[in-house]
Design an enzyme around this catalytic site. Structure first.
Site, short mmCIF file in Angstrom:
data_model
loop_
_atom_site.label_atom_id
_atom_site.label_comp_id
_atom_site.label_asym_id
_atom_site.label_seq_id
_atom_site.Cartn_x
_atom_site.Cartn_y
_atom_site.Cartn_z
N HIS A 240 -18.71 6.45 2.24
CA HIS A 240 -17.67 5.80 2.95
C HIS A 240 -16.18 6.28 2.73
O HIS A 240 -15.49 6.77 3.75
CB HIS A 240 -17.68 4.43 2.46
CG HIS A 240 -16.60 3.46 3.27
ND1 HIS A 240 -16.72 2.93 4.25
CD2 HIS A 240 -15.33 3.16 2.78
CE1 HIS A 240 -15.72 2.19 4.64
NE2 HIS A 240 -14.79 2.63 3.77
N GLU A 241 -15.84 6.55 1.43
CA GLU A 241 -14.70 7.15 1.25
C GLU A 241 -14.41 8.72 1.76
O GLU A 241 -13.50 8.99 2.39
CB GLU A 241 -14.36 7.13 -0.18
CG GLU A 241 -14.21 5.69 -1.04
CD GLU A 241 -12.97 4.85 -0.43
OE1 GLU A 241 -11.85 5.60 -0.05
OE2 GLU A 241 -13.32 3.69 -0.10
N HIS A 244 -13.12 8.54 5.24
CA HIS A 244 -11.92 8.51 5.45
C HIS A 244 -11.34 9.84 5.32
O HIS A 244 -10.41 10.32 6.30
CB HIS A 244 -10.93 7.64 4.45
CG HIS A 244 -11.60 6.09 4.60
ND1 HIS A 244 -11.57 5.43 6.04
CD2 HIS A 244 -11.81 5.11 3.96
CE1 HIS A 244 -11.87 4.35 5.74
NE2 HIS A 244 -12.20 3.99 4.70
N HIS A 250 -11.73 2.21 9.99
CA HIS A 250 -12.80 1.49 9.85
C HIS A 250 -13.28 1.10 11.36
O HIS A 250 -12.75 1.02 12.12
CB HIS A 250 -12.15 0.07 9.17
CG HIS A 250 -12.17 0.43 7.54
ND1 HIS A 250 -11.00 0.04 7.11
CD2 HIS A 250 -12.99 0.92 6.82
CE1 HIS A 250 -11.27 0.22 5.77
NE2 HIS A 250 -12.34 0.87 5.57
#
EC number: 3.4.24.-
Length: 1013
Positions: A240-241, A244, A250
């Site tokens: 997930h990180e 980014h 999101h």
């Protein structure tokens, strides 16, 4: 059983076991219910000057926002500031609860304060408990400025390559998991993670006190951290990180989210409502993909919930009446993969191959491949392995230099890696072997010829001779379990006169008391007969190893039973500088470290600027009239946790000035971490001149008294180069009779100068002022011009001229900001004249007077002449105007060659994005045009679909095309058939290059030919 009936122990068990919510991601905080940060747990690696997300201006969930983001981001002006429980605010994107939220940086407080500071203006309104929740106001929606990493070229990693560094305090299993997460992205997209070598921009995995957070996309200008804090070291969270980092916001903030989910605002924790704001279409680019409930970038149903069983995000029911699950942290969804492939323009054909062996073939093999096909295969195996590629079939269109259909194989991870071979025709290429663990295979076809195509197989082989001064070695298949029945032998050789240093980042090999089964054997020399350094197995990392020569021998063996994660090690050339006669040049103490050494000082001393000598601790009393002050360690980085105070005292009636020659401290305008404070007076209770940090050099400061206090403080994290400042004590000559200056007196260090107002110049006596000459020649692409004496009234009987010249191929535009010149119906008195050329004999564009701001004026060419005249009577304020350049226009070609440049700042900067420029070239009657590219560098793409130069044999783009060009290297000369040609230059919003320079002329040549596409 009700929620109240659950004991604290049971609640904790439910949270930890994952039963309460489908995915738990505590970000910028810890998952632990009793979260406290131990300063000893912070990243202990050698300091890297990275952009720290934990020191961001504000947070939006786990997204760090900096000043650049805030300047183009607006929220509702009706958020209530007075009732927010700031002490409980934290930064999470996971599930319920506010336990352990760090109180140092309240997210909503920071967000509101920063936006207020940049002028958004926040009003009080009772919108909290029991009131209407905050939402985007209609006005703010109208005023939104587009922002999104996915649509901003500087946030996309060039070539999809993301260099990385992993901090030194992570465990072996954590490092392995980070690499698994990166390989997961590589497997499904064309993004490539590679260990950083000398790249300027890269990511740093760090353990920071704010937990898990990251910036969106590439920030540029150096390293940036991705914080993997306490309880965040889970595979899905890291994926997930990394999302980014790659460039994604999101999923639930998409503009169309209200068509797919419902935000239940009454269930949101007070103060966390801003995490559910949605973005505007111009702020985020979903790249045409449908809303993705399954995205790894989506919040869970109970994120920031008041209670663990209360939904904050409720997905809409599907056609079967079922609400889809959201918030998974297991793997990339199909939508995540599709968006990433679009964002980084991945070829539709090809893939990333990560197995130890495999095969690949052209599309349609063996039944022929389509024309205009582009495929890329990335083979990535374990560092320490090599790739052997064997073509089993080759049947491609054959051309000179394999210009049309071809296969390129490169020894590395991307298109700029060393070329191993370029192949076409029907001759099977020989076996190709990489020098490292990655190989790039690219296939292109541009012909209509039908052949079978190609087929190839590859295999990873471990071991071999390595002649490098640094690199990596890992067990086969790392970070996954090594394979059974493997035997790998490496012989590492560094430069003569050095030793081999070996450090282990991870180690997990089947345990045995005597390492009889799986093991790693290291010997001090070139063969299996060299002295044994150690035979290692188990879970404890071996100590750092240093050979006695420039060669080290290693052998890894696995049997057919138990398999473990294996090992990861770095090797490098090493020497013991402290063993030399000069002890590395250290004055007091020399500390040898593997791969380097450090000088140290006895108590009461600190390292000097050369990092070798020792001197008394920083700060002190300075009574000299002038001198120099530097941060400790100058010109190297200053050390952490320093507090230096300099007291500068001068004789009475003197003033002390300080001027910074160089300035670079951690921080921005907040100056919370490292900073310099300057005071007029002996203590911190005196008059404060300023508190400074960042990279902007402060203005010269002069004390109000005869003493000055300069204080420098650094914290325990990021260090910069510091500052170098000069102080000078002198009398203030301007305090008496204005220093004898007619207009303005400016006190300087050790002297003073007189200055004159606009429209005047300093007299030869350096004190009086006289009217200035009014003739200027301007060559800059943009700037301001003003009437004499602006903003005061212009003088009488004045004639001023400006000649503005732009780069050939560009037109000059003049736009007025203010205008007030004596009014007359025919502008017969005071007036401003603008001519379309370099002299007053050129065609006139306008004769202006009065108080109405004129419309902008544009020259037809790259020169403009401006003349201002005032008579002897009425004077007014005058004018201020901005001159700029625009590309394109009508250009006349003659037999003498003329030049044309792609953009106004050619040679100084790359061309800007989103250009559409058209030049119409007209030759002499009965002649044709010759275009010769002198310089050409435009973003390369197979079909020239992104940035390109297109030439047409006529007045418009409907005429016959003479070619569309991109890439590097000048195309061949172009000849028109007619006497007119159109040049169209288009750029998209991503990669920018140097541009082009064309020399064109009119020719009489009966047999000119069109350039080939």
């Amino acid at each position: 059983m009700g929620l109240q009936a659950l004991s604290p122990r049971m609640l904790l068990w439910l949270v930890v076991s994952g039963i309460v919510f489908s995915r738990v991601l505590w970000v910028c905080a810890g998952l632990d219910y009793d979260y406290t940060f131990d300063g000893n747990e912070e990243d202990k690696t050698e300091p890297i000057d990275y952009k720290d997300p934990c020191k961001a201006a504000v947070f939006w969930g786990d997204i760090a926002l900096d000043d650049e983001d805030l300047n183009i981001f607006q929220i509702d002006r009706t958020i209530d500031l007075t009732q927010s429980p700031f002490g409980k605010l934290g930064h999470i994107t996971g599930g319920f609860g506010d336990h352990g939220m760090p109180k140092k940086r309240g997210a909503l407080y920071q967000l509101i304060e920063r936006i207020r500071r940049i002028g958004s203006g926040l009003e009080q309104n009772n919108t909290m408990k029991g009131k209407a929740p905050p939402k985007l106001s209609e006005q703010s929606e109208k005023n939104r400025v587009p922002r999104a990493a996915t649509s901003r070229t500087e946030r996309i990693w060039p070539g999809g390559v993301i260099p990385y560094v992993i901090g030194g305090n992570f465990t072996g299993s954590q490092r392995a998991m980070f690499k698994q997460a990166m390989r997961h992205w590589e497997k499904h997209t064309c993004v490539t993670f590679t260990e950083r070598s000398d790249e300027e921009s890269y990511i740093v995995f760090t353990y920071r006190p704010c937990g898990c957070c990251s910036y969106v996309g590439r920030r540029g200008n150096g390293p940036q951290a991705i914080s993997i804090g306490k309880n965040c070291d889970k595979f899905g969270i890291v994926v997930h990180e990394l999302g980014h980092v790659i460039g994604f916001w999101h999923e639930h903030t998409r503009p169309d989210r209200d068509n797919h989910v419902t935000i239940i605002r009454e269930n949101i924790q007070p103060g966390q409502e801003y995490n559910f704001l949605k973005m505007e279409p111009g702020e985020v680019n979903s790249l045409g993909e449908r809303y993705d409930f399954d995205s790894i970038m989506h919040y869970a149903r109970n994120t920031f919930s008041r209670g663990m069983f209360l939904d904050t995000i409720l997905p809409s029911r599907d056609d079967n009446g079922i609400r889809p699950a959201i918030g998974q942290r297991t793997r990339l969804s199909k939508g995540d993969i599709a968006q990433a492939r679009k964002l980084y323009r991945c070829p539709a054909c090809g893939e990333t191959l990560q197995e130890s062996s495999g095969n690949l073939s052209s599309p349609g093999f063996p039944n022929g491949y389509p024309s205009y096909t582009h495929c890329i295969w990335r083979v990535s195996v374990t560092p320490g392995e090599k790739i052997v590629l064997n073509f089993t079939t080759m049947d491609l269109y054959k051309s000179s230099l394999c210009w049309y259909d071809y296969i390129e194989v490169r020894d590395g991870y991307w298109r700029k890696s060393p070329l191993l071979g370029r192949f076409c025709g029907d001759k099977v290429a020989g076996v190709l072997t990489s020098t490292d663990s990655r190989m790039w295979i690219e296939f292109r076809s541009s012909s209509n010829w039908v052949g079978k195509g190609f087929a190839a197989v590859y295999e990873a082989i471990c071991g071999g001779e390595i002649r490098k001064n640094e690199g990596q070695i890992q067990s086969p298949n790392y970070p996954d379990d090594y394979r059974p029945m493997k035997e790998c032998v490496w012989k590492i050789m560094v430069s003569e006169g050095y030793h081999v240093g070996l450090t282990f980042q991870a180690f997990e090999i089947e345990r045995h008391d005597s390492c009889a089964y799986d093991h790693l054997e290291v010997r001090d020399g070139a063969s299996e007969n060299s002295p044994l350094i150690g035979r290692f197995c188990g879970y404890d990392k071996p100590e750092d190893i240093r050979s006695t020569s420039n060669t080290l021998w290693m052998k890894f063996v696995s049997d057919g039973t138990v398999n473990k994660a294996g090992f990861a090690a770095n090797f490098f050339k090493e020497e013991d500088e402290c063993a030399k006669p000069d002890r590395g040049g250290c004055e007091q103490r020399c500390l040898n470290t593997l791969g380097s050494y450090q000088c140290a000082c006895e108590p009461g001393y600190e390292l000097g600027p050369d990092r070798r000598s020792c001197e008394a601790a920083c700060g002190g009393l300075l009574t000299k009239l002038n001198g120099t002050i530097t941060t400790p360690g100058w010109p190297k980085e200053y050390p952490p946790n320093k507090n230096c105070v300099w007291q500068v005292i001068a004789p009475s009636q003197y003033r002390i000035s300080v001027k910074f020659e160089f300035f670079e401290l951690e921080g921005n305008e907040v100056c919370k971490y490292d900073y310099v404070e300057i005071w007029s007076g002996p203590s911190s209770e005196s008059k404060l001149h300023g508190k400074f940090c960042g990279a902007d050099i402060p203005e010269v400061m002069t004390s109000h008294f005869n003493n000055m206090r300069i204080e420098f403080k650094s914290d325990n994290t990021v260090s910069k180069k510091g500052f170098k400042a000069h102080f000078f004590s002198d009398k203030d000559e301007c305090s008496k009779d204005n220093g004898g200056c007619q207009h303005e007196c400016v006190n300087t260090m050790g002297s003073y100068t007189c200055q004159c107002r606009n429209g005047f110049v300093l007299h030869e006596n350096k004190h009086d002022c006289k009217e200035a000459e009014c003739e200027q020649k301007i060559h800059s692409p943009s700037g301001l011009i003003t009437s004499p004496n602006w903003p005061d009234k212009y003088p009488s009987r004045k004639e001023c001229t400006w000649v503005i010249s732009a780069i050939p191929g560009h037109r000059i535009t003049l736009a007025f900001n203010e205008f007030e010149v004596e009014q007359h119906q025919e502008c017969a008195y005071d007036h401003l004249e603008i001519f379309d050329g370099e002299t007053e004999k050129s065609p006139i564009l306008g004769r202006l007077c009065g108080s109405k701001i004129p419309d902008p004026l544009m020259a037809t060419g790259n020169e403009m002449f401006i003349r201002f005249i005032s008579d002897a009577s009425v004077q007014r304020k005058g004018f201020q105007a901005t001159h700029s350049t625009e590309c394109g226009g009508r250009l006349k070609a003659e037999s003498k060659p003329r030049d044309l440049y792609s953009h106004a700042q050619f040679g100084d900067n790359n061309y800007p994005g989103q250009l559409d420029c058209e030049w119409l070239l007209v030759s002499e009657r009965g002649s044709r045009l010759e275009l010769s590219f002198q310089t050409f560098e435009v973003e390369e793409e197979a079909d020239c679909g992104y940035d390109y130069v297109e030439v047409f044999d006529g007045l418009s783009s409907k005429a016959v095309g003479l070619g569309r060009f991109c890439g590097s290297g000048p195309p061949e000369e172009i000849y028109s058939i007619g006497d007119v040609a159109l040049i169209h230059f288009h750029t998209d919003d991503t990669i920018n290059k140097k541009g082009f320079y064309i020399r064109y002329k009119s020719i009489r040549y009966p047999e000119t030919m069109h350039a080939k596409n």
